[in-house]
Every structure is written in C-alpha cells, then in structure tokens.
Design an enzyme around this catalytic site. Structure first.
Site: not given
Ligand code: HEM
Length: 391
Positions: A212, A302
C-alpha cells in the site's frame, strides 16, 4: 542519563563520534570499532521550510491527536500555545527533554521523532484568519459511517517515531503544553513494520496484506513538491491533510480467494505488481484485455478507480490500526488513511467521489472517521509553527 554520558565522552576527546550518540562514542573511546549508530539516536531536523513528518520516510509508529480549543482561548493564546509547542517539539525531536520535562530520561532516544501540526477550521477562525476554501469537513460520501468521536478537530498533532515509548512521551509533554488552551477530542494510534524489520524503502503493507503506497509521489522530487506543497498565502510551504479512519473487515475479507483479492485492487498480493506487470513499480496497463475481452485490471478495481487526472494526485502516508474486537468478531482493524495534498478540493475530493461511486474494496472497508487540516509551513530557529497565520 545517556546524554550526560555522552557529554563525558566528548570531554574525553571522542567528540567526533558523539554526533551519532552515546553508545557509539563510548565504544570508540574504548578502542572498539564503532557499531552502526543506534536507531534511537537518529534525528530528523525540526526547523525548515516545510514541517517534518510529511516528506519524512514514515516512521514505525504514528499517533494522531486532535484537540478542540477551549472557549476562552483567544488569538494571543494561540500565539503563546504555538510558541510553547514549537519549542518543546524542537527539543524533543532532537533528543532533548521538553522545557518542563517530568521524565527527561525518556527524551534521550528520539528515534526519528517528528511532530507535525495541523490547523482545523476552528483554529483559523479563532486566529481571525482566512483559511483556504477547502478547509472544512469533506462532503458527505455514501460509503461513510462516520462516528463523531473520530471526526474534525481544531488542532492536530501528528507525532511519529520509530519507538513507541518516544511517541508516548512526546505526546504527554505536548499535551501538557496545550492543557490550558485546548482539550483532546480524539486520538488514534497507528503502526507500520518495526524499524529494521524490512529494508529501508520497502513499501508498507496494510492489514489486508496489500502493498500500500506504490503509486505515490516520491519525496525529494519536483513531482512530490507540486502535489504536496501549497503556494497560497500563509499556507505557502505548507499542505492540506486528510485523516480518514477506515475500518477493514478482515473477517469477511478472509472469505475471498486470492484471485478475487487481487482483482479487487488490480495488483498482485505477492509484490504489489499491477495485474498487467511483473514488478511492483511497473506501470499498470489499463487498456490490456483478457482473451475474452475483459479488462485485465477490472473496471471496479481500486487502482483503476483511484487513478485520476494528473491534477488529482495525492500523497498517501497511512498507518495501520488494530483494536480489540467486539462481540463475535475476531478483529477490529483498519487504516488511519492519511493523505497530503496542496488543495484538498482539487486533489482528494474527486478521487474519493469516484471511489464512493464504485470501488470493489468498499465491500470490505468502512470510513468511520474524517478530518481535514491545514498544515502550516515549517519555521526557522527562533520562530514558531503557525507564525505565518498568527503574526
Ligand atoms: C492505491 C489500498 C483507501 C487512494 C491503493 C493500493 C492499495 C490501496 C493496495 C495499490 C498500491 C498503491 O499504489 O498504493 C487501500 C485501502 C484503503 C484505501 C485498503 C482503505 C482501507 C483509499 C482512499 C483513497 C485512496 C480513501 C483516496 C480517496 C488511492 C490512490 C491510489 C491507491 C490515489 C493510487 C492509484 C494509482 O495507481 O494511481 N490503495 N486504499 N485509497 N489508493 Fe487506496
């Protein structure tokens, strides 16, 4: 204390080694090869253009404390409070006791301690200043199940270090400073891997086991500076901070097979590579389709939903939490989701709106807390955090 010891070492002519700490200095004096500096001796500079704790490589332990100003606290009190807080934060982060430290022995192992201050809408109002337009509660989202005990706040302290005792001590000293001006509204404790468990630079994992933080702007780059630092008025050199407490239902997540878990995010669990790549930092190919014509990175995933226009990027710096389960559940875990961005309305809100409309991860995640803060710029020695708003 170790620090007095260190002074003794310096007097004995091992001053050069003293910069890395007491134990190192003593061994050098005894003719031993100096070991690696102790983790506890490492410091992050406090003073500077930006506050520490944003671009700082995330420490193992993070404590987020939101305070409400007391009714009688006026603008002059805010200046007094921020001066005292700045002074003590500067000392503690450099391994010196706070001014009126009741347990100075606990201050000698800073372990990369940083203290970052954020101002809520109520703080700016009390300062008789004008906040950025985005400094208000986030719009309501359909997925939200917000509990007021994890929302809002006038002043935020983000206290982070690679040692939990250091964090606890710093928090207590700083809360003693705020006692006559503000009262604690909520506090949230988070963690990542302990320092030394993984190689530096390893992207964190959350409690779903996912890598993450892969697609994050990289501190020290022009890209990071553009995404994170504001150039608006008193916030110049500061940033916008969103703190969302998001429950993650590990008990139901357990029922999903590995393939389903990977599809829900669009990345492999093993190393965080996109489903269209092999290495963690390979660019996802959102156009790629399977033999029967479905996108390899699903529409509901996601990463596809979270990726927006270039002006919508954010910098995520989250921490895990793991509370005592209630009832028949065997977990009550989640993410203290923290993101920094120059403009919350322009960058964060559109991403969260998209995720609110569609994101398979929503099946297992529930936002229960939400707060927005303006993180003022850093200050020089002799100055104080918040001076651009308060003077
Ligand atoms: C990407 C998990 C909540 C925005 C990711 C990734 C994971 C992840 C595993 C892929 C790896 C990475 O690029 O970090 C989660 C989990 C969440 C959560 C478990 C809640 C418990 C959120 C929230 C936001 C968010 C609330 C914004 C409103 C993003 C963004 C990316 C991302 C912008 C990158 C996307 C890209 O590749 O451009 N998240 N996330 N996430 N997440 Fe989350």
């Amino acid at each position: 204390t170790r620090r007095q010891f260190l002074l003794g070492g310096a007097v004995a002519g091992v001053g050069a080694a003293a910069a890395v700490g007491g134990d190192t200095a003593l061994r050098a004096a005894a003719g031993e090869t100096p070991p690696e500096p102790l983790n506890g001796d490492r410091t992050v500079p406090f003073h500077g253009t930006h506050q520490a704790g944003v671009a700082t490589d995330a420490q193992a332990h993070g404590l987020f404390v939101a305070l409400d100003l007391l009714d009688g606290t006026d603008r002059a009190d805010l200046v007094r409070m921020m001066r005292i807080l700045t002074d003590d934060a500067a000392r503690l982060t450099q391994g010196e006791p706070a001014l009126a430290d009741s347990e100075p022995e606990l201050a000698v192992a800073p372990a990369r301690l940083t203290v970052t201050f954020g101002f809520g809408p109520g703080f700016v109002e009390r300062a008789q200043g004008r906040g950025p337009d985005w400094l208000r509660p986030l719009p309501a989202f359909g997925i939200d199940r917000l509990d007021p005990q994890f929302c809002a706040g006038d002043l935020l302290l983000q206290i982070a270090a690679d040692d939990p005792l250091t964090v606890a001590h710093a928090a207590r000293m700083l809360l003693k400073d705020t006692r006559s001006f503000a009262a604690v509204r909520w506090s949230q404790q988070g963690f990542r891997r302990a320092h030394g468990t993984e190689r530096p630079g390893t992207t964190m994992r959350n409690l779903f086991g996912q890598v993450d933080g892969t697609s994050n702007p990289v501190p020290g780059t022009a890209d990071f500076d553009r995404v994170v630092w504001s150039d608006a008025g008193w916030l110049f050199g500061g940033t916008g901070m969103v703190v969302r407490r998001i429950g993650m239902d590990l008990d139901t997540w357990d029922r999903l097979d590995r393939g389903g878990r990977e599809q829900s995010v669009g990345r492999y669990l093993g190393n965080g590579a996109p489903l269209t790549g092999r290495e963690e930092h390979d660019e996802p190919d959102f156009e790629a389709t399977t033999a029967i014509g479905f996108p390899v990175i699903p529409e509901f995933s996601h990463v596809r939903r979270a990726r927006g226009e270039p002006h919508e990027r954010i910098f995520r710096r989250s921490y895990n939490y793991d509370d005592r389960p209630v009832g028949a559940a065997i977990s009550r875990s989640g993410l203290i989701f923290v993101s920094f961005q120059a403009d919350v309305d322009r960058q964060f809100v559109p991403v969260q709106r998209r995720l609110d409309r569609l994101d398979l991860l929503n099946e297992w995640t529930i936002p229960v807390g939400s707060a927005v803060f303006a993180v003022p710029p850093g200050c020089a020695e002799g100055g104080f955090v918040g001076e651009t708003l308060l003077t």
